[in-house]
Design an enzyme around this catalytic site. Sequence first.
Site, PDB file in Angstrom:
ATOM      1  N   ASP A   1       0.829  -1.207   0.000  1.00  0.00           N
ATOM      2  CA  ASP A   1       0.000   0.000   0.000  1.00  0.00           C
ATOM      3  C   ASP A   1       0.865   1.259   0.000  1.00  0.00           C
ATOM      4  OD1 ASP A   1      -2.579   1.587   0.870  1.00  0.00           O
ATOM      5  OD2 ASP A   1      -1.062   2.035   2.384  1.00  0.00           O
TER       6      ASP A   1
ATOM      7  N   LYS B   1       1.614   4.356  -3.017  1.00  0.00           N
ATOM      8  CA  LYS B   1       1.633   5.811  -2.795  1.00  0.00           C
ATOM      9  C   LYS B   1       2.964   6.402  -3.255  1.00  0.00           C
ATOM     10  CE  LYS B   1      -1.459   5.111   1.128  1.00  0.00           C
ATOM     11  NZ  LYS B   1      -1.508   4.859   2.574  1.00  0.00           N
TER      12      LYS B   1
END
Lengths: 427, 427
Positions: free
Chosen positions: B203, B207
Amino acid sequence: MTQPLRLGIAGLGTVGAGVVKIARRHADLIAARAGRVVVVTAVSARDRSRDRGMPLGDYAWEDDPAALAARKDVDVLVELIGGDAGPAKSAVEAALRAGKDVVTANKAMLALHGAELAALAEANGAALRYEAAVAGAIPVVKVLSESFAANETSRVMGVMNGTCNYILTRMEGAGLPYEEVFEEASALGYLEADPTLDVGGIDAAHKLALLSALAFGTPPAFDAVEIEGIERVSIQDIRFAADLGFRIKLLGVAQVTGRGLEQRMSPCLVPANSPLGQLEGATNMTVLEGDAAGQIVLRGAGAGEGPTASAVWSDVMDIARGLRVPAFGRPVDQLRVIPPAQSAAPASWYLRLTLQDKPGALGKIAVALGEGGVSIDRMRQYDHEGDAPVLIVTHPARRAAIREAIEATEASGVLAEPPVALRIETV
Amino acid sequence: MTQPLRLGIAGLGTVGAGVVKIARRHADLIAARAGRVVVVTAVSARDRSRDRGMPLGDYAWEDDPAALAARKDVDVLVELIGGDAGPAKSAVEAALRAGKDVVTANKAMLALHGAELAALAEANGAALRYEAAVAGAIPVVKVLSESFAANETSRVMGVMNGTCNYILTRMEGAGLPYEEVFEEASALGYLEADPTLDVGGIDAAHKLALLSALAFGTPPAFDAVEIEGIERVSIQDIRFAADLGFRIKLLGVAQVTGRGLEQRMSPCLVPANSPLGQLEGATNMTVLEGDAAGQIVLRGAGAGEGPTASAVWSDVMDIARGLRVPAFGRPVDQLRVIPPAQSAAPASWYLRLTLQDKPGALGKIAVALGEGGVSIDRMRQYDHEGDAPVLIVTHPARRAAIREAIEATEASGVLAEPPVALRIETV
């Protein structure tokens, strides 16, 4: 591709020169990102002959900044002259009246005449942008007016004068008194021509007034900012504060309460291990609190050629890309005046009382505070010969109560020196 | 006043519900600031009957998010379904093909298909915005693409997975092993359905790929991110690091060097007293370095209903005000692929070697490191019974050298456990 965007730069001091240098260095990058060429076409400054480390022959020259603003080959006026009135304001007004966008770093002008200039911009369909006016490279104007656009902002805070923060951290680091560090800072060229703008808290208060306007949708109300400078912060207080786990910062706080708009710029104690407490040297920090976003902390260089020029370019790039945001985040007829309120929110206070070396002196002080309704959280008395310094951290109390209690201690006749009272801000 | 802007919300989980709540709570504030009314007209979610704490009867319902995107009364699709493909991507494509603006919080979709979707948006004159996809309420997408628009960005860094930071700070604070805190976090609902997305660093790497694209003008290259999760960080290493003045963070770093684009997401040691070192719990932090602006640090809530919904609204407000910025800061044909490079920049490393309790073991290790060209800055050996933990902080060395040196220590035959090596990042 769209037409090139043509800039006229008024003022070629450190920041103005930095803005021109970025135009030269990053022409391709800027064109790729803006989707159009952005060029400087004309410049204006007081002294044409001064060496600014770059060839100015590429740009048309105007002695009069208002004439620069009026030029047919200038689409955007970049005002970096400074001063709340005079040629800076005349040039900005000339540009706005001609429907030209204005980018400025002039916090004094906007803090004092912001609503009037915003109305002029709006009436002429022009943008008035000023990212560089507040906290250098920190994008606080953009974040408040755009990122926080769907937030109700409850509080903004900031350490926004690098010179003051330099002086305070240098005093602490080197153990030097205020006067000595002030002279050092002066010799290093860190101070404004009128140093009270810095150390008197006025420059930082200009910035706070702009942040308040953006945060709360109100015309800038510089006159309503309660201002206290750092001139009376002593090395003693810095040391005692450190001993208690705090550092002293020139901190601006603005918030809206049921009583109105509180705006204060004053030396405060903040926890030494908090983000604000750890801020060293000329770095700036702003803290924004929104009802949805929560707390956002922004840290960066508060001044200097590159950081301030970068902030000017942030506004120029927005204009080049066609972004239009009203100067204070909403149309002028939607700004509402909020009556000023004195800091009514209770806070803990740091008190330094110097007691005469007499029996019962401490007792008298404790009684005086108690009768004023101020209760003591912590108290320290240090080793002493003669007069005895006593430090007190109060439980949260309203400022009026603190004021009364201090008057009572003064009336008690046991103080050897005037008392010192500094607010403690928790972040 | 301009026409109202009509939103269709796809996905009514925590964030989607938060977006609708802000529309209801701040309708007037939003209209004042945007200069037009912004309304939710239609919604879509998997389960129509679930109670979301607000009346959904005011909005048209669509079972199919692509149908929501196609509705005549929807101007902007707000995609909060998640998942890198499937219904989220179909709905986004449907909206963009129809020339409708899209706001999304979907980091996986953009990290994997960002360039393709940005091209689709551009071809159809639509905006594709995703402030909420990276670091929650922290306005890092806006700051990189707008405030830094005239900067050459040299490096971006960030702690961008709140769950990992929660686990690491909780391990340290409570002295608990990884497995136990992982179970706690799971019971508290902090983990994604597939927890390796969080603790495996994926995750956060999504980003980082988006920040790299914005910072360096390159298509997102998630596949090129070197990823190491926090699963192997032990309470021992957290304690030893603290002893040496460091804390362990899951840190993302992206930079362009002469060799290419480095992107890595891995547990690193950072100085305990640095802004990154002091980051507690689920808070996120990003650090941006531009050639003009210098270093900007942004801190805020990385997740949660309010903060993420606030970031979604930041994009919606930009669209309502007419701002158009290309998805990755420049038109798609101006993005340039930068070849991936492995982290070549030298860094100091933390090594934990567990030695068998034999005479001469330490000497063999020191020799092995020296022969690998790795020199020792600090070494500590702790009291021990049996196997002896030895901590080493190296002088800056390239990763290849560290790897070789570690292999040499393993070949020396005196290690009782596999060695641990963590990079030290100075910020």
